[in-house]
Design an enzyme around this catalytic site. Structure first.
Site, PDB file in Angstrom:
ATOM      1  N   GLU A 159      -2.911 -32.565  35.328  1.00  0.00           N
ATOM      2  CA  GLU A 159      -2.519 -31.852  36.566  1.00  0.00           C
ATOM      3  C   GLU A 159      -3.533 -31.954  37.708  1.00  0.00           C
ATOM      4  OE1 GLU A 159      -1.604 -27.855  35.285  1.00  0.00           O
ATOM      5  OE2 GLU A 159       0.048 -28.526  34.023  1.00  0.00           O
ATOM      6  N   ASN A 201      -1.637 -36.804  32.625  1.00  0.00           N
ATOM      7  CA  ASN A 201      -0.478 -35.951  32.357  1.00  0.00           C
ATOM      8  C   ASN A 201      -0.230 -34.989  33.519  1.00  0.00           C
ATOM      9  OD1 ASN A 201       1.500 -34.984  30.381  1.00  0.00           O
ATOM     10  ND2 ASN A 201       0.225 -33.145  30.151  1.00  0.00           N
ATOM     11  N   HIS A 237       8.836 -29.949  32.514  1.00  0.00           N
ATOM     12  CA  HIS A 237       9.236 -28.535  32.471  1.00  0.00           C
ATOM     13  C   HIS A 237      10.353 -28.378  33.495  1.00  0.00           C
ATOM     14  CE1 HIS A 237       6.023 -27.309  29.833  1.00  0.00           C
ATOM     15  NE2 HIS A 237       5.141 -27.923  30.610  1.00  0.00           N
ATOM     16  N   GLU A 267       6.014 -32.472  27.448  1.00  0.00           N
ATOM     17  CA  GLU A 267       6.117 -31.005  27.323  1.00  0.00           C
ATOM     18  C   GLU A 267       7.510 -30.503  27.696  1.00  0.00           C
ATOM     19  OE1 GLU A 267       2.940 -28.972  29.428  1.00  0.00           O
ATOM     20  OE2 GLU A 267       1.482 -30.519  28.926  1.00  0.00           O
ATOM     21  N   ASP A 269      10.772 -28.636  28.281  1.00  0.00           N
ATOM     22  CA  ASP A 269      11.537 -27.419  27.994  1.00  0.00           C
ATOM     23  C   ASP A 269      12.330 -27.118  29.262  1.00  0.00           C
ATOM     24  OD1 ASP A 269       9.569 -26.305  29.662  1.00  0.00           O
ATOM     25  OD2 ASP A 269       8.656 -25.088  28.078  1.00  0.00           O
TER      26      ASP A 269
END
Ligand code: XIL
Length: 351
Positions: A159, A201, A237, A267, A269
């Site tokens: 990030e 990432n 996400h 990741e 979701d």
């Protein structure tokens, strides 16, 4: 006799019709996600804590049966593993790695250089460039070295790009060391375990935007500077109220693959709290998002890994973060596979 024969023929036809309908809804192969994934050359992953893997039998059964790879949810973050300057605490992370390696699961290391979940002692040295470099070097060499040969992939930097304009985020690392911190971080990680694959990432990077353009520019810079990177992680996400389209994901991710990077989803979701509709409609829409996103990724060049940020709705950081119930994953609170689980299977089967 004749009547009976007709009866059986009709019954059989009905049965076939019911089965093929159910099959078209659910897919009927008894294969696990990871068995289907192997046929498509993609690893299926989940995040986990040591407690979930070791104390929660239902969780670990699913992790071992359906998944190839585990990302420790918090155990390897700077603040967890290196809470004080002189002492490392590998306890939880070691427990996860040991469980994984004895159950045929790979491990993704998450994460080495990040501005969040950093212990307070690091910030004390923020005006001392030399000291900050030394702290970063010691951290990377010690943690990656400790897991040499055991952790297959590392999220080296997490990030680093700003949401609003795609410029570099003014983190403590960037402000104290300068842009050189990227090169140093990847170089030290490579030296500590030359066989581990190294990743950048980030989130909110799956569609075209100022942010994904900024990340793309950063990856071009990595290539130009010969920074030893193997791939890029798209956290994924998502928000069920506003999911990305299949076409956009494919063309956006392909531009990164064209830089020679391996493409991973790290990741995934889906936040469900802002979806308008009944629970039933929500689960159906969620399944469609899982199917569409996964199918899109499977058609991207060099796509190798699809990791979810959890597996059961029982444990999700989203409900805690937003203080509102979310159903973002593929198993329900009772560990029953949801429609989204079958959505992933349909994507793997090319439907
Ligand atoms: C989250 C964890 O799931 C939470 O338990 C923790 O409180 C905060 O971090 N992007 C990342 C992950 O890279 O490390 C974050 O994990 C979720 C967002």
């Amino acid at each position: 006799m004749r009547v009976q024969k007709t009866y059986w023929t009709v019954a059989l036809m009905l049965l076939i019709a019911v089965y093929s309908f159910a099959g078209s809804l659910n897919t009927n192969t008894g294969l696990s996600l990871k068995e289907l994934g192997a046929k498509r050359n993609v690893l299926i992953g989940t995040t986990a804590t040591a407690w979930q893997l070791i104390q929660d039998g239902a969780f670990s059964d699913i992790a071992v049966r359906e998944f190839d790879i585990v990302t420790p949810e918090n155990a390897m973050k700077f603040g967890n593993i290196h809470r004080t300057e002189k002492a490392y605490d590998f306890g939880e992370a070691d427990a996860i790695v040991d469980f994984c390696l004895s159950n045929n699961l790979k491990v993704r290391g998450h994460t080495l250089v990040w501005h969040t979940q950093l212990p307070g002692w690091v910030e004390i040295f923020k005006n001392d460039k030399g000291r900050m470099k030394k702290i970063m070097k010691d951290h990377i060499k010690t943690v990656v070295g400790h897991y040499k040969g055991k952790v297959a992939y590392w999220d080296v930097v997490n990030e680093a790009v700003r949401d609003e304009d795609g410029e570099l985020r003014e983190t403590v690392w960037y402000k104290s060391i300068g842009k050189e911190y990227f090169k140093l971080a990847f170089k030290w990680a490579r030296e500590a375990d030359p066989k581990a694959k190294l990743f950048y990432n980030d989130y909110a990077s799956e569609i075209f935007s100022k942010k994904s353009d900024g990340i793309y520019a950063l990856m071009q810079y990595f290539k130009k500077e010969h920074i030893p990177i193997d791939g890029i992680g798209f956290q994924m996400h998502l928000d069920l109220a506003n999911p990305p389209s299949r076409e956009v994901i494919v063309s956006n991710l392909n531009r990164f693959a064209d830089l020679g990077l391996e493409i991973h989803v790290t990741e995934m979701d889906v936040k469900t709290m802002d979806f308008k509709g009944t629970k039933k409609q929500m689960e159906k829409a969620l399944a469609q998002v899982y199917q569409d996103v996964f199918a899109a990724c499977l058609s991207v060049k060099n796509f190798k890994n699809f990791t979810l940020w959890g597996l059961t709705d029982k444990y999700t950081w989203l409900s805690l973060t937003y203080g509102s119930v979310n159903y973002p994953l593929i198993f329900d609170n009772q560990y029953k596979p949801k429609e989204s689980y079958y959505g992933m299977k349909r994507a793997l089967e090319g439907m």
